[in-house]
Scaffold this motif. Structure first.
Motif: not given
Length: 128
Positions: A43-44, A48-49, A66-67, A75-77
């Motif tokens: 997911x991370x 990033x991609x 797709x999340x 993820x961003x935190x």
């Protein structure tokens, strides 16, 4: 005997000393492990991609990855805490981007690597 076993156990003291001297310190190794640990989550990695294409808000990242927006925010935190992404605020909107060229290079190299590695090199991903 396995092919990777040493036939004759001899330590090349000069080579070992040179490599040991070049080895990063424990703090740097732990930091590197943290970065690779962050990259170990699919997911991370999708987030990033997506950011390889440029700055995006959480809503757009969630659609691309797709999340849920909640999962992407989590993820961003983590990625911000480890200085992998940065945020730019514009009014009530927040736009995320890769932190620097090093992160981009790491992702580019990894993507290039998997494009060159034959499927047989990754039996854990075999279908069937």
């Amino acid at each position: 005997m396995a092919i990777e076993d040493c036939v004759v156990r001899v330590i090349d003291a000069e080579r070992v000393a040179t490599v040991a001297e070049a080895m990063p310190g424990e703090t740097d190794i732990a930091g590197l492990a943290d970065v690779f640990g962050l990259l170990a989550d699919a997911g991370r990695l999708r987030v990033l991609v997506a950011l390889l294409e440029g700055e995006m808000c959480v809503c757009d990242l969630a659609a691309v990855a797709r999340a849920s927006e909640s999962a992407v925010s989590h993820h961003l935190r983590l990625l911000r805490a480890h200085r992998v992404v940065q945020v730019r605020r514009s009014g009530r909107m927040a736009y995320y981007r890769l932190a620097d060229a090093h992160v981009r290079m790491l992702l580019d190299v990894a993507l290039t690597h998997i494009g060159h590695a034959p499927a047989a090199a990754h039996p854990e991903h075999a279908s069937g």
